[in-house]
Design a protein around this motif. Structure first.
Motif, PDB file in Angstrom:
ATOM      1  N   ALA A 143       0.830  -1.209   0.000  1.00 49.17           N
ATOM      2  CA  ALA A 143       0.000   0.000   0.000  1.00 49.17           C
ATOM      3  C   ALA A 143       0.865   1.261   0.000  1.00 49.17           C
ATOM      4  O   ALA A 143       0.594   2.217  -0.745  1.00 49.17           O
ATOM      5  N   VAL A 144       1.921   1.271   0.815  1.00 53.11           N
ATOM      6  CA  VAL A 144       2.814   2.428   0.865  1.00 53.11           C
ATOM      7  C   VAL A 144       3.551   2.577  -0.463  1.00 53.11           C
ATOM      8  O   VAL A 144       3.764   3.692  -0.957  1.00 53.11           O
ATOM      9  N   PHE A 145       3.927   1.447  -1.073  1.00 50.80           N
ATOM     10  CA  PHE A 145       4.584   1.484  -2.381  1.00 50.80           C
ATOM     11  C   PHE A 145       3.697   2.171  -3.413  1.00 50.80           C
ATOM     12  O   PHE A 145       4.157   3.046  -4.173  1.00 50.80           O
ATOM     13  N   VAL A 146       2.438   1.777  -3.477  1.00 45.60           N
ATOM     14  CA  VAL A 146       1.508   2.360  -4.447  1.00 45.60           C
ATOM     15  C   VAL A 146       1.374   3.864  -4.215  1.00 45.60           C
ATOM     16  O   VAL A 146       1.370   4.663  -5.166  1.00 45.60           O
ATOM     17  N   TYR A 147       1.281   4.267  -2.955  1.00 41.81           N
ATOM     18  CA  TYR A 147       1.138   5.686  -2.628  1.00 41.81           C
ATOM     19  C   TYR A 147       2.366   6.477  -3.066  1.00 41.81           C
ATOM     20  O   TYR A 147       2.243   7.541  -3.695  1.00 41.81           O
ATOM     21  N   VAL A 148       3.563   5.991  -2.723  1.00 43.86           N
ATOM     22  CA  VAL A 148       4.787   6.715  -3.064  1.00 43.86           C
ATOM     23  C   VAL A 148       4.999   6.735  -4.578  1.00 43.86           C
ATOM     24  O   VAL A 148       5.429   7.752  -5.141  1.00 43.86           O
ATOM     25  N   PHE A 149       4.675   5.639  -5.254  1.00 45.97           N
ATOM     26  CA  PHE A 149       4.808   5.611  -6.713  1.00 45.97           C
ATOM     27  C   PHE A 149       3.880   6.643  -7.353  1.00 45.97           C
ATOM     28  O   PHE A 149       4.269   7.350  -8.291  1.00 45.97           O
ATOM     29  N   GLY A 150       2.661   6.741  -6.844  1.00 45.13           N
ATOM     30  CA  GLY A 150       1.734   7.743  -7.359  1.00 45.13           C
ATOM     31  C   GLY A 150       2.252   9.151  -7.136  1.00 45.13           C
ATOM     32  O   GLY A 150       2.155  10.013  -8.022  1.00 45.13           O
ATOM     33  N   ALA A 151       2.805   9.402  -5.945  1.00 48.01           N
ATOM     34  CA  ALA A 151       3.366  10.721  -5.641  1.00 48.01           C
ATOM     35  C   ALA A 151       4.533  11.040  -6.567  1.00 48.01           C
ATOM     36  O   ALA A 151       4.690  12.183  -7.018  1.00 48.01           O
ATOM     37  N   MET A 152       5.364  10.045  -6.875  1.00 47.66           N
ATOM     38  CA  MET A 152       6.482  10.249  -7.788  1.00 47.66           C
ATOM     39  C   MET A 152       5.988  10.592  -9.192  1.00 47.66           C
ATOM     40  O   MET A 152       6.525  11.497  -9.852  1.00 47.66           O
ATOM     41  N   CYS A 153       4.967   9.910  -9.650  1.00 48.21           N
ATOM     42  CA  CYS A 153       4.423  10.180 -10.987  1.00 48.21           C
ATOM     43  C   CYS A 153       3.889  11.602 -11.082  1.00 48.21           C
ATOM     44  O   CYS A 153       4.113  12.304 -12.081  1.00 48.21           O
ATOM     45  N   VAL A 154       3.177  12.043 -10.042  1.00 44.50           N
ATOM     46  CA  VAL A 154       2.659  13.414 -10.020  1.00 44.50           C
ATOM     47  C   VAL A 154       3.805  14.413 -10.018  1.00 44.50           C
ATOM     48  O   VAL A 154       3.789  15.414 -10.744  1.00 44.50           O
ATOM     49  N   HIS A 155       4.824  14.122  -9.216  1.00 39.08           N
ATOM     50  CA  HIS A 155       5.974  15.015  -9.110  1.00 39.08           C
ATOM     51  C   HIS A 155       6.708  15.134 -10.451  1.00 39.08           C
ATOM     52  O   HIS A 155       7.021  16.250 -10.899  1.00 39.08           O
ATOM     53  N   VAL A 156       6.980  14.025 -11.094  1.00 42.31           N
ATOM     54  CA  VAL A 156       7.687  14.045 -12.378  1.00 42.31           C
ATOM     55  C   VAL A 156       6.846  14.756 -13.442  1.00 42.31           C
ATOM     56  O   VAL A 156       7.369  15.548 -14.240  1.00 42.31           O
ATOM     57  N   THR A 157       5.554  14.490 -13.463  1.00 41.81           N
ATOM     58  CA  THR A 157       4.671  15.145 -14.436  1.00 41.81           C
ATOM     59  C   THR A 157       4.683  16.658 -14.255  1.00 41.81           C
ATOM     60  O   THR A 157       4.797  17.417 -15.234  1.00 41.81           O
ATOM     61  N   ASN A 158       4.597  17.096 -13.004  1.00 41.17           N
ATOM     62  CA  ASN A 158       4.535  18.536 -12.734  1.00 41.17           C
ATOM     63  C   ASN A 158       5.852  19.243 -12.996  1.00 41.17           C
ATOM     64  O   ASN A 158       5.869  20.348 -13.562  1.00 41.17           O
ATOM     65  N   THR A 159       6.956  18.645 -12.592  1.00 39.56           N
ATOM     66  CA  THR A 159       8.246  19.332 -12.668  1.00 39.56           C
ATOM     67  C   THR A 159       8.956  19.167 -14.009  1.00 39.56           C
ATOM     68  O   THR A 159       9.610  20.098 -14.477  1.00 39.56           O
ATOM     69  N   VAL A 160       8.820  18.004 -14.630  1.00 38.12           N
ATOM     70  CA  VAL A 160       9.545  17.744 -15.878  1.00 38.12           C
ATOM     71  C   VAL A 160       8.709  18.059 -17.108  1.00 38.12           C
ATOM     72  O   VAL A 160       9.149  18.764 -18.016  1.00 38.12           O
ATOM     73  N   PHE A 161       7.473  17.572 -17.143  1.00 38.03           N
ATOM     74  CA  PHE A 161       6.665  17.717 -18.357  1.00 38.03           C
ATOM     75  C   PHE A 161       5.840  19.002 -18.378  1.00 38.03           C
ATOM     76  O   PHE A 161       5.619  19.593 -19.432  1.00 38.03           O
ATOM     77  N   ARG A 162       5.400  19.473 -17.217  1.00 43.16           N
ATOM     78  CA  ARG A 162       4.628  20.715 -17.170  1.00 43.16           C
ATOM     79  C   ARG A 162       5.461  21.927 -16.798  1.00 43.16           C
ATOM     80  O   ARG A 162       5.022  23.060 -16.963  1.00 43.16           O
ATOM     81  N   GLY A 163       6.641  21.684 -16.266  1.00 40.96           N
ATOM     82  CA  GLY A 163       7.537  22.778 -15.953  1.00 40.96           C
ATOM     83  C   GLY A 163       7.166  23.570 -14.731  1.00 40.96           C
ATOM     84  O   GLY A 163       7.595  24.715 -14.544  1.00 40.96           O
ATOM     85  N   HIS A 164       6.375  22.969 -13.805  1.00 38.29           N
ATOM     86  CA  HIS A 164       5.995  23.667 -12.589  1.00 38.29           C
ATOM     87  C   HIS A 164       7.169  23.728 -11.613  1.00 38.29           C
ATOM     88  O   HIS A 164       7.944  22.782 -11.506  1.00 38.29           O
ATOM     89  N   THR A 165       7.269  24.815 -10.903  1.00 40.58           N
ATOM     90  CA  THR A 165       8.283  24.934  -9.844  1.00 40.58           C
ATOM     91  C   THR A 165       7.821  24.170  -8.625  1.00 40.58           C
ATOM     92  O   THR A 165       6.642  24.217  -8.253  1.00 40.58           O
ATOM     93  N   VAL A 166       8.744  23.433  -8.024  1.00 38.54           N
ATOM     94  CA  VAL A 166       8.405  22.646  -6.841  1.00 38.54           C
ATOM     95  C   VAL A 166       7.990  23.595  -5.727  1.00 38.54           C
ATOM     96  O   VAL A 166       8.718  24.502  -5.358  1.00 38.54           O
ATOM     97  N   ASN A 167       6.800  23.330  -5.196  1.00 39.38           N
ATOM     98  CA  ASN A 167       6.273  24.126  -4.088  1.00 39.38           C
ATOM     99  C   ASN A 167       6.062  23.230  -2.890  1.00 39.38           C
ATOM    100  O   ASN A 167       5.184  22.370  -2.923  1.00 39.38           O
ATOM    101  N   PRO A 168       6.849  23.331  -1.856  1.00 36.31           N
ATOM    102  CA  PRO A 168       6.712  22.457  -0.704  1.00 36.31           C
ATOM    103  C   PRO A 168       5.287  22.405  -0.193  1.00 36.31           C
ATOM    104  O   PRO A 168       4.656  23.410   0.043  1.00 36.31           O
TER     105      PRO A 168
END
Length: 354
Positions: A326-351
Motif C-alpha cells: 500500500a505504501v509502495f503504491v502511494y509513493v509511486f503515485g506521488a512520484m508520478c505526479v511530481h515528475v509530471t509537474n516538474t519535468v513535463f509541465r515545468g511547474h516549480t516545486v512548491n513544498p
C-alpha cells in the motif's frame, strides 16, 4: 516545447539523488514477499517494474556521470548524500534474489558478481571520500539515516551469497565464506552507524526537517540482517556456519525484535515531523527509503517464521507485506505526479503542493 522538456530532463539528471536505486530495492523486495505469499500476479508485475526501474536509474546515473561529473563527484564526497550510492549494491542483490526465484540463475549470478565487486570497492572508497577524507569538521554533524544503507549493502551480499551457495558446486566453500564475512561486517557496521547517528542526534541541533524518511533504513538494516541470518543458517553443510549456528540464530531473533521495536518509534518520528511541527509534505526520493524497510521487514519476518517454525512472526510478516504494498503504491503515485509537474509541465516545486 521539445527543447524545454529536454532541458528539464537534463536538469533532473543533474540533481539526481544517489539513493534513487531504492526504487528497485522497494519494488524488488515487495515482489519477493508477494512470491513467498503465493500472489504470483502481483509478484511478477513488481519484478518487471524492479527490472525496468533498475535499468532506467542505471542509465540516468551513467548519463549524470558522463554529462555532469562535478555534481556526481560532489555527492560522492558529501557525507549527507554519498552513502546513497550503496543503494546500487542492495538493488542489484535484491533483483538477483527475485530473478533467481523466477529461474534466471545465470542473471542472478551476474548481478551478484557485479554487486559484490562494486560493493567491495565502494566500501573502502566511499567512506574515505565522504567522511575520513573531508577537511571540514565536524563530519559527525552530517550523519543521517542514509548511513545505514552501507549495512543493507553488506547484508545483501551475504544474503545472495547464501542463496547461491545452496546449489553451487566447487565454489560452495568460497560462497559460504563470503556470506559469513559480509554478515559479520554488516553487524559491526550497524553498531558503528547506530552510534554515530545517535551521537549526531544528541550533540547537534535536530530540526524536524532533518528527520527525513531515510531514518527508516535503520529498521530496514535490522530486517535484512535477519534475512541474511536465516539464509546463512540453511547452509548447514558449511563448516563456518556450523561453528557459529547458535550465534547466528540468536542474532536473527534479537535483530527482528529490535526492528519490531523501531517501527512505533519511526511512526512517532514521522508524526512528530509532519503533524506536530507541520513540516510541509512534498515528494522526495527519501520516501523510497521508507518503502524498502517495510517490505524487507515483511520478508524477514516470513522467512524467520518459516525457518525457525515461529508462526506468529510469519503471520506478522504476512500482514506487513500488504502494508508495504500500500505504501509502495502511494509513493509511486506521488512520484508520478511530481515528475509530471516538474519535468513535463515545468511547474516549480512548491513544498506541500505535491
Amino acid at each position: 516545447m521539445i527543447e524545454r522538456v529536454s532541458t528539464r530532463v537534463d536538469r533532473a539528471v543533474t540533481s539526481l539523488a544517489p539513493g534513487y536505486f531504492a526504487i528497485t530495492m522497494a519494488s524488488g523486495i515487495i515482489s519477493v514477499g508477494s512470491h513467498l505469499e503465493g500472489y504470483e500476479a502481483i509478484s511478477l508485475c513488481l519484478m518487471w517494474f524492479a527490472i525496468a526501474s533498475f535499468v532506467v536509474v542505471l542509465a540516468l546515473t551513467a548519463t549524470r556521470f558522463v554529462r555532469h561529473r562535478p555534481e556526481f563527484l560532489a555527492d560522492f564526497t558529501d557525507a549527507r548524500r554519498g552513502f546513497g550510492y550503496f543503494t546500487f549494491i542492495a538493488a542489484a542483490n535484491v533483483l538477483a534474489v527475485r530473478v533467481g526465484m523466477h529461474g534466471e540463475r545465470t542473471l542472478m549470478i551476474v548481478l551478484f558478481t557485479i554487486a559484490a565487486i562494486t560493493g567491495l570497492g565502494l566500501s573502502y572508497a566511499l567512506p574515505w571520500s565522504a567522511v575520513l577524507g573531508q577537511t571540514m569538521r565536524p563530519v559527525l554533524a552530517s550523519a543521517n539515516g542514509s548511513w545505514f544503507v552501507w549495512v543493507v549493502a553488506s547484508q545483501s551480499v551475504a544474503t545472495v551469497a547464501a542463496v547461491i551457495e545452496r546449489d553451487a558446486g566447487s565454489g560452495r566453500d568460497a560462497l559460504s565464506l563470503v556470506a559469513m564475512l559480509s554478515w559479520s561486517v554488516g553487524l559491526f557496521l550497524y553498531g558503528a552507524a547506530g552510534i554515530l547517528v545517535a551521537l549526531r542526534m544528541l550533540l547537534y541541533d535536530l530540526r524536524p526537517a532533518d528527520l527525513t524518511e531515510s531514518y527508516w533504513v535503520a529498521m530496514g538494516a535490522c530486517a535484512i540482517t535477519v534475512l541474511a541470518s536465516t539464509r546463512i543458517l540453511i547452509m548447514t553443510d558449511a563448516p563456518v556456519v556450523r561453528a557459529a549456528a547458535g550465534l547466528i540464530a540468536g542474532v536473527a531473533v534479537v535483530f527482528w525484535a529490535f526492528a519490531t521495536w523501531l517501527v512505533p518509534v519511526l511512526i512517532a518520528e514521522t508524526w512528530w515531523r509532519y503533524w506536530h511541527h507541520r513540516v510541509p509534505w512534498r515528494y522526495d526520493e527519501a520516501l523510497w527509503s521508507m518503502v524498502f524497510p517495510l517490505g524487507m521487514y515483511a520478508v524477514a519476518a516470513i522467512d524467520l517464521g518459516r525457518v525457525e517454525r515461529l508462526p506468529v512472526i510469519e503471520n506478522i510478516g504476512s500482514v506487513e507485506s500488504w502494508v508495504a504494498l500500500a505504501v509502495f503504491v502511494y509513493v509511486f503515485g506521488a512520484m508520478c505526479v511530481h515528475v509530471t509537474n516538474t519535468v513535463f509541465r515545468g511547474h516549480t516545486v512548491n513544498p506541500g503542493a505535491d
